[in-house]
Scaffold this motif. Structure first.
Motif, PDB file in Angstrom:
ATOM      1  N   THR A 108       0.730  -1.234  -0.126  1.00  0.00           N
ATOM      2  CA  THR A 108       0.015  -0.114  -0.076  1.00  0.00           C
ATOM      3  C   THR A 108       0.736   1.190   0.109  1.00  0.00           C
ATOM      4  O   THR A 108       1.898   1.132   0.444  1.00  0.00           O
ATOM      5  CB  THR A 108      -0.971  -0.097   1.243  1.00  0.00           C
ATOM      6  OG1 THR A 108      -0.214  -0.168   2.413  1.00  0.00           O
ATOM      7  CG2 THR A 108      -1.986  -1.016   1.014  1.00  0.00           C
ATOM      8  N   TYR A 109       0.293   2.351  -0.615  1.00  0.00           N
ATOM      9  CA  TYR A 109       1.059   3.641  -0.736  1.00  0.00           C
ATOM     10  C   TYR A 109       0.161   4.607  -0.414  1.00  0.00           C
ATOM     11  O   TYR A 109      -1.028   4.911  -1.019  1.00  0.00           O
ATOM     12  CB  TYR A 109       1.459   3.707  -2.013  1.00  0.00           C
ATOM     13  CG  TYR A 109       2.254   2.625  -2.582  1.00  0.00           C
ATOM     14  CD1 TYR A 109       3.758   2.829  -2.653  1.00  0.00           C
ATOM     15  CD2 TYR A 109       1.878   1.280  -3.195  1.00  0.00           C
ATOM     16  CE1 TYR A 109       4.467   1.680  -2.972  1.00  0.00           C
ATOM     17  CE2 TYR A 109       2.661   0.432  -3.427  1.00  0.00           C
ATOM     18  CZ  TYR A 109       3.979   0.479  -3.490  1.00  0.00           C
ATOM     19  OH  TYR A 109       4.961  -0.387  -3.951  1.00  0.00           O
ATOM     20  N   PRO A 110       0.311   5.227   0.798  1.00  0.00           N
ATOM     21  CA  PRO A 110      -0.826   6.460   1.295  1.00  0.00           C
ATOM     22  C   PRO A 110      -0.712   7.704   0.380  1.00  0.00           C
ATOM     23  O   PRO A 110       0.194   8.171  -0.300  1.00  0.00           O
ATOM     24  CB  PRO A 110      -0.396   6.427   2.699  1.00  0.00           C
ATOM     25  CG  PRO A 110       1.267   6.337   2.708  1.00  0.00           C
ATOM     26  CD  PRO A 110       1.464   5.252   1.476  1.00  0.00           C
ATOM     27  N   LYS A 111      -1.818   8.328   0.440  1.00  0.00           N
ATOM     28  CA  LYS A 111      -2.170   9.698  -0.107  1.00  0.00           C
ATOM     29  C   LYS A 111      -3.322  10.137   0.589  1.00  0.00           C
ATOM     30  O   LYS A 111      -4.536   9.690   0.281  1.00  0.00           O
ATOM     31  CB  LYS A 111      -2.601   9.545  -1.512  1.00  0.00           C
ATOM     32  CG  LYS A 111      -2.818  10.837  -2.302  1.00  0.00           C
ATOM     33  CD  LYS A 111      -1.659  11.831  -2.277  1.00  0.00           C
ATOM     34  CE  LYS A 111      -1.937  13.206  -2.888  1.00  0.00           C
ATOM     35  NZ  LYS A 111      -0.767  13.864  -3.133  1.00  0.00           N
TER      36      LYS A 111
ATOM     37  N   VAL B  73      -3.352   3.405  -2.071  1.00  0.00           N
ATOM     38  CA  VAL B  73      -3.177   2.753  -3.224  1.00  0.00           C
ATOM     39  C   VAL B  73      -2.765   1.344  -2.994  1.00  0.00           C
ATOM     40  O   VAL B  73      -1.694   1.276  -2.324  1.00  0.00           O
ATOM     41  CB  VAL B  73      -2.458   3.449  -4.309  1.00  0.00           C
ATOM     42  CG1 VAL B  73      -2.430   2.605  -5.642  1.00  0.00           C
ATOM     43  CG2 VAL B  73      -2.696   4.866  -4.604  1.00  0.00           C
ATOM     44  N   MET B  74      -3.735   0.502  -3.138  1.00  0.00           N
ATOM     45  CA  MET B  74      -3.163  -1.060  -2.750  1.00  0.00           C
ATOM     46  C   MET B  74      -2.596  -1.588  -4.077  1.00  0.00           C
ATOM     47  O   MET B  74      -3.462  -1.411  -5.218  1.00  0.00           O
ATOM     48  CB  MET B  74      -4.415  -1.970  -2.474  1.00  0.00           C
ATOM     49  CG  MET B  74      -3.880  -3.088  -2.115  1.00  0.00           C
ATOM     50  SD  MET B  74      -5.409  -4.119  -1.088  1.00  0.00           S
ATOM     51  CE  MET B  74      -6.568  -4.296  -2.424  1.00  0.00           C
ATOM     52  N   TRP B  75      -1.453  -2.290  -4.141  1.00  0.00           N
ATOM     53  CA  TRP B  75      -1.171  -2.868  -5.180  1.00  0.00           C
ATOM     54  C   TRP B  75      -0.970  -4.534  -5.231  1.00  0.00           C
ATOM     55  O   TRP B  75      -0.227  -4.766  -4.010  1.00  0.00           O
ATOM     56  CB  TRP B  75       0.310  -2.313  -5.738  1.00  0.00           C
ATOM     57  CG  TRP B  75       0.731  -2.965  -6.914  1.00  0.00           C
ATOM     58  CD1 TRP B  75       0.180  -3.122  -8.195  1.00  0.00           C
ATOM     59  CD2 TRP B  75       2.164  -3.731  -7.176  1.00  0.00           C
ATOM     60  NE1 TRP B  75       0.749  -4.008  -9.079  1.00  0.00           N
ATOM     61  CE2 TRP B  75       2.130  -4.131  -8.479  1.00  0.00           C
ATOM     62  CE3 TRP B  75       3.181  -3.630  -6.394  1.00  0.00           C
ATOM     63  CZ2 TRP B  75       3.382  -4.780  -8.925  1.00  0.00           C
ATOM     64  CZ3 TRP B  75       4.549  -4.117  -6.697  1.00  0.00           C
ATOM     65  CH2 TRP B  75       4.623  -4.912  -7.990  1.00  0.00           C
ATOM     66  N   GLU B  76      -1.643  -5.439  -5.716  1.00  0.00           N
ATOM     67  CA  GLU B  76      -1.235  -6.645  -5.789  1.00  0.00           C
ATOM     68  C   GLU B  76      -0.768  -7.347  -6.857  1.00  0.00           C
ATOM     69  O   GLU B  76      -1.042  -7.583  -7.818  1.00  0.00           O
ATOM     70  CB  GLU B  76      -2.724  -7.513  -5.709  1.00  0.00           C
ATOM     71  CG  GLU B  76      -3.620  -6.798  -4.371  1.00  0.00           C
ATOM     72  CD  GLU B  76      -4.925  -7.514  -4.329  1.00  0.00           C
ATOM     73  OE1 GLU B  76      -5.091  -8.568  -3.953  1.00  0.00           O
ATOM     74  OE2 GLU B  76      -6.074  -6.752  -4.697  1.00  0.00           O
TER      75      GLU B  76
ATOM     76  N   ILE C 219      -6.886   8.220  -7.883  1.00  0.00           N
ATOM     77  CA  ILE C 219      -8.039   7.505  -7.999  1.00  0.00           C
ATOM     78  C   ILE C 219      -8.694   7.374  -9.389  1.00  0.00           C
ATOM     79  O   ILE C 219      -9.064   6.269  -9.842  1.00  0.00           O
ATOM     80  CB  ILE C 219      -9.069   8.189  -7.227  1.00  0.00           C
ATOM     81  CG1 ILE C 219      -8.848   8.039  -5.682  1.00  0.00           C
ATOM     82  CG2 ILE C 219     -10.688   7.566  -7.590  1.00  0.00           C
ATOM     83  CD1 ILE C 219      -9.723   9.244  -4.721  1.00  0.00           C
ATOM     84  N   ASN C 220      -8.538   8.327 -10.238  1.00  0.00           N
ATOM     85  CA  ASN C 220      -9.213   8.483 -11.436  1.00  0.00           C
ATOM     86  C   ASN C 220      -8.257   7.291 -12.408  1.00  0.00           C
ATOM     87  O   ASN C 220      -8.593   6.492 -12.987  1.00  0.00           O
ATOM     88  CB  ASN C 220      -8.952   9.748 -12.272  1.00  0.00           C
ATOM     89  CG  ASN C 220      -9.522   9.620 -13.774  1.00  0.00           C
ATOM     90  OD1 ASN C 220     -10.818   8.969 -13.857  1.00  0.00           O
ATOM     91  ND2 ASN C 220      -8.840  10.036 -14.760  1.00  0.00           N
TER      92      ASN C 220
ATOM     93  N   SER D  21      -5.980  -0.943  -6.400  1.00  0.00           N
ATOM     94  CA  SER D  21      -7.259  -0.351  -6.111  1.00  0.00           C
ATOM     95  C   SER D  21      -6.837   0.775  -5.126  1.00  0.00           C
ATOM     96  O   SER D  21      -5.907   0.732  -4.448  1.00  0.00           O
ATOM     97  CB  SER D  21      -7.978  -1.704  -5.425  1.00  0.00           C
ATOM     98  OG  SER D  21      -7.054  -2.220  -4.589  1.00  0.00           O
ATOM     99  N   ILE D  22      -8.092   1.261  -4.496  1.00  0.00           N
ATOM    100  CA  ILE D  22      -8.090   2.249  -3.701  1.00  0.00           C
ATOM    101  C   ILE D  22      -8.437   1.819  -2.147  1.00  0.00           C
ATOM    102  O   ILE D  22      -9.800   1.169  -2.385  1.00  0.00           O
ATOM    103  CB  ILE D  22      -9.022   3.632  -4.295  1.00  0.00           C
ATOM    104  CG1 ILE D  22      -8.358   4.079  -5.540  1.00  0.00           C
ATOM    105  CG2 ILE D  22      -9.012   4.727  -2.910  1.00  0.00           C
ATOM    106  CD1 ILE D  22      -6.692   4.563  -5.141  1.00  0.00           C
ATOM    107  N   ILE D  23      -8.012   2.006  -1.225  1.00  0.00           N
ATOM    108  CA  ILE D  23      -8.671   1.633  -0.010  1.00  0.00           C
ATOM    109  C   ILE D  23      -8.821   2.998   0.613  1.00  0.00           C
ATOM    110  O   ILE D  23      -8.049   3.936   0.728  1.00  0.00           O
ATOM    111  CB  ILE D  23      -7.725   1.033   1.068  1.00  0.00           C
ATOM    112  CG1 ILE D  23      -7.155  -0.318   0.355  1.00  0.00           C
ATOM    113  CG2 ILE D  23      -8.088   0.729   2.537  1.00  0.00           C
ATOM    114  CD1 ILE D  23      -5.991  -1.077   1.052  1.00  0.00           C
ATOM    115  N   ARG D  24     -10.183   3.252   1.234  1.00  0.00           N
ATOM    116  CA  ARG D  24     -10.494   4.462   1.541  1.00  0.00           C
ATOM    117  C   ARG D  24     -10.510   4.505   3.232  1.00  0.00           C
ATOM    118  O   ARG D  24     -10.808   3.426   3.698  1.00  0.00           O
ATOM    119  CB  ARG D  24     -12.016   4.809   1.173  1.00  0.00           C
ATOM    120  CG  ARG D  24     -11.985   5.157  -0.260  1.00  0.00           C
ATOM    121  CD  ARG D  24     -13.333   5.558  -0.555  1.00  0.00           C
ATOM    122  NE  ARG D  24     -13.136   5.605  -2.365  1.00  0.00           N
ATOM    123  CZ  ARG D  24     -13.127   6.840  -2.959  1.00  0.00           C
ATOM    124  NH1 ARG D  24     -12.683   7.823  -2.388  1.00  0.00           N
ATOM    125  NH2 ARG D  24     -12.863   6.763  -4.170  1.00  0.00           N
TER     126      ARG D  24
END
Length: 66
Positions: free
Chosen positions: A3-6, A11-14, A51-52, A63-66
């Motif tokens: 995960t990469y925070p903003k 932002v999650m990367w699998e 996000i876009n 994907s995005i983790i909120r």
């Protein structure tokens, strides 16, 4: 999974899902830098831009983790 925070998202990367289509890097190269360390540099774009672009990932590896 990485995960990469903003701001208030991550932002999650699998990597096991990634098909290396490069849509992320071609669409937002100032954030998605495959040869960079780390390869996702969220400080280089707005939350909305990230996000876009993540929503366009064809494999679902991003994907995005909120």
């Amino acid at each position: 999974m990485k995960t990469y925070p903003k701001e208030d998202i991550k932002v999650m990367w699998e990597p096991e899902k990634c098909t290396h289509s490069a849509k992320c890097a071609l669409g937002l190269p100032k954030v998605f830098k495959p040869k960079g360390k780390p390869w996702i540099q969220t400080e280089n774009a707005s939350k909305h831009e990230i996000i876009n672009q993540v929503s366009k990932c064809p494999s679902g590896a991003l994907s995005i983790i909120r």
